[in-house]
Motif scaffolding. Structure first.
Motif, mmCIF file in Angstrom:
data_model
loop_
_atom_site.group_PDB
_atom_site.id
_atom_site.type_symbol
_atom_site.label_atom_id
_atom_site.label_comp_id
_atom_site.label_asym_id
_atom_site.label_seq_id
_atom_site.Cartn_x
_atom_site.Cartn_y
_atom_site.Cartn_z
ATOM 1 N N ASP A 32 18.544 31.983 80.298
ATOM 2 C CA ASP A 32 18.588 32.407 81.696
ATOM 3 C C ASP A 32 19.929 32.100 82.351
ATOM 4 O OD1 ASP A 32 16.058 33.369 81.361
ATOM 5 O OD2 ASP A 32 15.136 32.135 82.920
ATOM 6 N N SER A 37 21.215 32.949 85.994
ATOM 7 C CA SER A 37 20.501 31.950 86.791
ATOM 8 C C SER A 37 21.388 30.720 86.948
ATOM 9 C CB SER A 37 19.183 31.548 86.128
ATOM 10 O OG SER A 37 18.288 32.632 86.121
ATOM 11 N N GLU A 42 15.787 29.456 90.805
ATOM 12 C CA GLU A 42 15.918 30.664 89.975
ATOM 13 C C GLU A 42 15.350 30.426 88.583
ATOM 14 O OE1 GLU A 42 19.987 32.587 91.882
ATOM 15 O OE2 GLU A 42 20.165 31.143 90.233
ATOM 16 N N ARG A 45 11.417 30.095 88.973
ATOM 17 C CA ARG A 45 10.749 31.396 89.170
ATOM 18 C C ARG A 45 10.833 32.267 87.919
ATOM 19 N NH1 ARG A 45 13.070 30.627 94.023
ATOM 20 N NH2 ARG A 45 14.913 31.862 93.516
#
Length: 147
Positions: A32, A37, A42, A45
């Motif tokens: 991510d 991110s 972030e 989620r």
């Protein structure tokens, strides 16, 4: 609680690497981070991971020098997690895992995300292992010299 086995003093580079980033949450956090991110929320989620687990994994990734904590790029009071050079060096690992998953973890025709080259929006070539002279290498072409 079961005590975690540590591999940070073994002579095997694979074991030491797994010790630093070998659990699935850590690898998904790194994935991510490559996808952009940067903030705790972030990651939380995007992954749907419990906050306590995310906190532990982020702390470990920072302690291992894979991520660093920096002031928020927008000047707010928040902090952000940014890949270090050591973290960015995991890119081929993430790409290889992605390509393996594309080949073996989906049914034929099943939809999945794609990693594309920004310049031409084409998929990446398969990760290849080559000898220093450029020859393709298979597992049968290698051996491990024990320390």
């Amino acid at each position: 609680m079961v005590k975690r086995t540590r591999f940070d003093e073994t002579a095997c580079p694979v074991a030491r690497s797994v010790d630093a980033v070998g659990d699935w949450w850590s690898l998904l956090i790194v994935r991510d981070a490559f996808d952009g991110s940067r903030r705790f929320g972030e990651f939380q989620r995007g992954l749907g991971v419990a906050k306590n687990i995310l906190t532990t994994r982020l702390r470990s990734l920072v302690e291992n020098g894979i991520l660093e904590v920096t002031p928020a790029s927008d000047g707010s009071a928040y902090s952000e997690y940014v890949l270090t050079a050591k973290g960015e060096a995991l890119f081929p690992v993430i790409v290889a895992l992605r390509q393996w998953g594309e080949a073996f973890a989906f049914a034929p025709g099943e939809a999945h995300s794609e990693l594309l080259d920004r310049r031409d929006e084409q998929p990446l070539a398969p990760v290849r292992i080559t000898a220093i002279d450029g020859r393709p290498i298979t597992p049968a072409d290698t051996f491990v010299r024990k320390a």
